[in-house]
Design an enzyme around this catalytic site. Structure first.
Site, PDB file in Angstrom:
ATOM      1  N   LYS A 110      45.737  39.421  47.690  1.00  0.00           N
ATOM      2  CA  LYS A 110      45.131  39.263  46.364  1.00  0.00           C
ATOM      3  C   LYS A 110      45.157  37.791  45.991  1.00  0.00           C
ATOM      4  O   LYS A 110      46.027  37.049  46.462  1.00  0.00           O
ATOM      5  CB  LYS A 110      45.919  40.066  45.311  1.00  0.00           C
ATOM      6  CG  LYS A 110      45.135  40.377  44.064  1.00  0.00           C
ATOM      7  CD  LYS A 110      44.243  41.601  44.261  1.00  0.00           C
ATOM      8  CE  LYS A 110      43.401  41.892  43.045  1.00  0.00           C
ATOM      9  NZ  LYS A 110      42.742  43.209  43.163  1.00  0.00           N
TER      10      LYS A 110
HETATM   11  P1  NAD Z   1      35.972  43.789  34.743  1.00  0.00           P
HETATM   12  O1  NAD Z   1      36.356  42.384  34.447  1.00  0.00           O
HETATM   13  O2  NAD Z   1      34.598  44.078  35.239  1.00  0.00           O
HETATM   14  O3  NAD Z   1      36.198  44.707  33.429  1.00  0.00           O
HETATM   15  C1  NAD Z   1      37.399  44.779  32.735  1.00  0.00           C
HETATM   16  C2  NAD Z   1      37.122  45.589  31.466  1.00  0.00           C
HETATM   17  O4  NAD Z   1      38.352  45.816  30.787  1.00  0.00           O
HETATM   18  C3  NAD Z   1      36.195  44.898  30.470  1.00  0.00           C
HETATM   19  O5  NAD Z   1      35.380  45.858  29.840  1.00  0.00           O
HETATM   20  C4  NAD Z   1      37.173  44.296  29.449  1.00  0.00           C
HETATM   21  O6  NAD Z   1      36.576  44.098  28.180  1.00  0.00           O
HETATM   22  C5  NAD Z   1      38.205  45.394  29.424  1.00  0.00           C
HETATM   23  N1  NAD Z   1      39.517  44.973  28.944  1.00  0.00           N
HETATM   24  C6  NAD Z   1      40.240  43.891  29.271  1.00  0.00           C
HETATM   25  N2  NAD Z   1      41.419  43.874  28.616  1.00  0.00           N
HETATM   26  C7  NAD Z   1      41.419  45.004  27.861  1.00  0.00           C
HETATM   27  C8  NAD Z   1      42.344  45.577  26.969  1.00  0.00           C
HETATM   28  N3  NAD Z   1      43.507  44.987  26.705  1.00  0.00           N
HETATM   29  N4  NAD Z   1      42.031  46.762  26.395  1.00  0.00           N
HETATM   30  C9  NAD Z   1      40.856  47.379  26.648  1.00  0.00           C
HETATM   31  N5  NAD Z   1      39.944  46.876  27.487  1.00  0.00           N
HETATM   32  C10 NAD Z   1      40.221  45.707  28.077  1.00  0.00           C
HETATM   33  O7  NAD Z   1      37.075  44.332  35.756  1.00  0.00           O
HETATM   34  P2  NAD Z   1      36.957  45.567  36.749  1.00  0.00           P
HETATM   35  O8  NAD Z   1      36.502  45.053  38.067  1.00  0.00           O
HETATM   36  O9  NAD Z   1      36.262  46.687  36.100  1.00  0.00           O
HETATM   37  O10 NAD Z   1      38.503  45.915  36.947  1.00  0.00           O
HETATM   38  C11 NAD Z   1      39.211  46.723  36.015  1.00  0.00           C
HETATM   39  C12 NAD Z   1      40.489  47.179  36.664  1.00  0.00           C
HETATM   40  O11 NAD Z   1      40.177  47.914  37.843  1.00  0.00           O
HETATM   41  C13 NAD Z   1      41.444  46.067  37.114  1.00  0.00           C
HETATM   42  O12 NAD Z   1      42.760  46.553  37.015  1.00  0.00           O
HETATM   43  C14 NAD Z   1      41.078  45.877  38.570  1.00  0.00           C
HETATM   44  O13 NAD Z   1      42.124  45.304  39.326  1.00  0.00           O
HETATM   45  C15 NAD Z   1      40.832  47.323  38.961  1.00  0.00           C
HETATM   46  N6  NAD Z   1      40.006  47.522  40.149  1.00  0.00           N
HETATM   47  C16 NAD Z   1      38.753  47.007  40.238  1.00  0.00           C
HETATM   48  C17 NAD Z   1      37.987  47.283  41.365  1.00  0.00           C
HETATM   49  C18 NAD Z   1      36.571  46.812  41.499  1.00  0.00           C
HETATM   50  O14 NAD Z   1      35.919  47.194  42.486  1.00  0.00           O
HETATM   51  N7  NAD Z   1      36.038  46.065  40.572  1.00  0.00           N
HETATM   52  C19 NAD Z   1      38.516  48.032  42.411  1.00  0.00           C
HETATM   53  C20 NAD Z   1      39.805  48.552  42.282  1.00  0.00           C
HETATM   54  C21 NAD Z   1      40.539  48.289  41.142  1.00  0.00           C
END
Ligand code: NAD
Length: 422
Positions: A110
């Site tokens: 990461k």
């Molecule tokens: P992203 O940046 O696209 O979206 C994050 C979302 O969370 C946004 O809508 C933001 O406004 C919201 N957010 C942030 N802080 C917040 C809070 N305190 N309360 C409520 N909403 C909040 O990120 P993503 O890629 O969707 O990732 C989200 C999670 O999923 C992370 O933990 C990431 O590690 C995990 N993840 C992502 C992927 C992927 O393919 N993108 C894969 C596995 C895991």
């Protein structure tokens, strides 16, 4: 260290606490235990970048390689103001276990840069990305360590990573990153993959619990890549999304929220989620977690469900779209409430699974249709779900610990076959 305010563990300690329980149940021998607990490598880089104003700023970035036992390191790059080495460490270890749960031939890694992408221009973000990549170019590579998007980064960021790496090694190397634009060797279906994986797990859990999908109530916290794509797919499949939240706040509507319209509101019209006209009752992004629902999908960020608030969670199924949304201190409370948990290392593994497909397609130079990607994803997710649930039932542990045990056992077996090079 435990947080002084809440007594809660930080994410790294939360990840370690689950590892300890699973390692104990597995009876891991001391050397293997020690090896799997420590990351293989941790790099800190300082990234000098000229801002548009002409001022020079120095950003701090990290890349942690947790394991290459089962294959090259794999894991996203996060751009956020609160990135820390401990967080990146935890996320890297989770990637190892996640890749092992779904049995894809990657280890875990990461990266992160301490910055606020919302305060940087596109040109500044490009310079941060390129300098970060250049500093790490000796350690990245399709057979070494393969980044992907995470919070604050996207397909464009991956295009810059790929181009910078290609300039350094003097050959086009599309397989060095995944989550790229389709034009540069990205995969069909990657953008929706994590959300689709969430839905596949929820479908399986419903079948297991003999619950119906039509009208099944869902609350999604986080409306980014995982949350919005998951909500769109689930809405289209007949689930009723009654709550949604992002960093600006939450909405709750027991009659259901029109998710395609909400998506257009947030991404098309670039408006704040809680202001969605006729969307429902406005509340904080935290509060939405505690409304009654059949399925709760935390898909935002870490440490949302803690020992302080877990007793207020009111759902039958908790499917973790985010990494680490539930602290280890909250685990026992969730278990006591007999909530069916789909842990992050299974629930959000759809993303890395299609990243693996992207890497395979790049290396073959032969690309699959979207239907082919989705079918293979379905197959991997369903099979992994069944293995975890079967293990949990057989050994009388919760699904989270079962997932860790399945994963750690796979990595430990591979490690023992490889032996310890000295
Ligand atoms: P992203 O940046 O696209 O979206 C994050 C979302 O969370 C946004 O809508 C933001 O406004 C919201 N957010 C942030 N802080 C917040 C809070 N305190 N309360 C409520 N909403 C909040 O990120 P993503 O890629 O969707 O990732 C989200 C999670 O999923 C992370 O933990 C990431 O590690 C995990 N993840 C992502 C992927 C992927 O393919 N993108 C894969 C596995 C895991």
């Amino acid at each position: 260290m435990a947080s002084q305010v809440t007594g809660e563990l930080n994410v790294f300690e939360s990840a370690e606490a689950r590892f300890e329980i699973a390692a104990k149940r597995l009876g891991l021998e001391q050397g293997v235990y020690r090896f799997l607990k420590c990351p293989e490598r941790e790099i800190t880089v300082y990234i000098p970048v000229a801002l548009d104003s002409g001022r020079l700023e120095v950003f701090t970035g990290y890349r942690v390689l947790h394991s290459t036992v089962r294959g090259p390191g794999k894991g996203g790059i996060r751009f956020a103001p609160d990135v820390s080495l401990d967080e990146v460490r935890a996320l890297a270890a989770w990637m190892t276990w996640k890749c092992a749960v779904v049995d894809i031939p990657f280890g875990g890694a990461k990266g992160g840069v301490i910055c606020d992408p919302s305060k940087l221009s596109k040109a500044e973000l490009e310079r941060v990305t390129r300098r970060y990549t250049a500093s790490l170019s000796d350690w990245l590579g399709p057979e070494r360590d393969i980044p992907a998007p995470d919070i604050g980064t996207n397909a464009q960021t991956m295009a810059w990573v790929m181009d910078t790496y290609a300039m350094h090694v003097r050959q086009a190397t599309t397989a060095v990153v995944t989550g790229k634009p389709l034009e540069l060797g990205g995969s069909q279906g990657r953008n929706e993959a994590t959300g689709r994986g969430v839905m596949i797990c929820c479908d399986k859990a419903l079948a297991k619990l003999k619950m119906k999908r039509d009208g099944c109530r869902v609350i999604v916290q986080g409306f980014g890549n995982v949350g919005s794509q998951g909500a769109l797919l689930m809405h289209a499949a007949g689930y009723k999304i009654i709550g949604a939240a992002d960093v600006n706040g939450g909405l709750y509507n027991e009659n259901g929220i029109d998710i395609p319209k909400l998506y257009d509101w947030v991404y098309g019209q670039k408006k704040h989620l809680p202001e969605f006209p006729g969307g429902g009752e406005k509340m904080t992004a935290q509060e939405v977690l505690f409304r009654p629902t059949d399925i709760l999908v935390p898909a935002a960020t870490e440490n949302q469900i803690t020992s302080q608030n877990a007793s207020r969670v009111d759902c039958r199924i908790l499917c973790e779209g985010a990494n680490g949304p539930t602290t280890s201190h909250a685990d026992a409370i969730i278990e006591k409430k007999e909530i069916f948990i789909i842990p992050d290392i299974l629930g959000n593994a759809g993303g890395v699974t299609v990243s693996y497909f992207e890497w395979v397609q790049d290396r073959q130079g032969f690309f699959w249709r979207e239907s082919e990607v989705n079918e293979r994803l379905q197959d991997v997710m369903e099979h992994s779900f069944d293995q975890v649930v079967r293990y949990a039932e057989l050994h009388k542990v919760n699904n989270r610990i079962a997932a860790y045990i399945v994963a750690i056992d796979r990595v430990a077996r591979a490690l023992k076959l490889r032996g310890f090079y000295a």
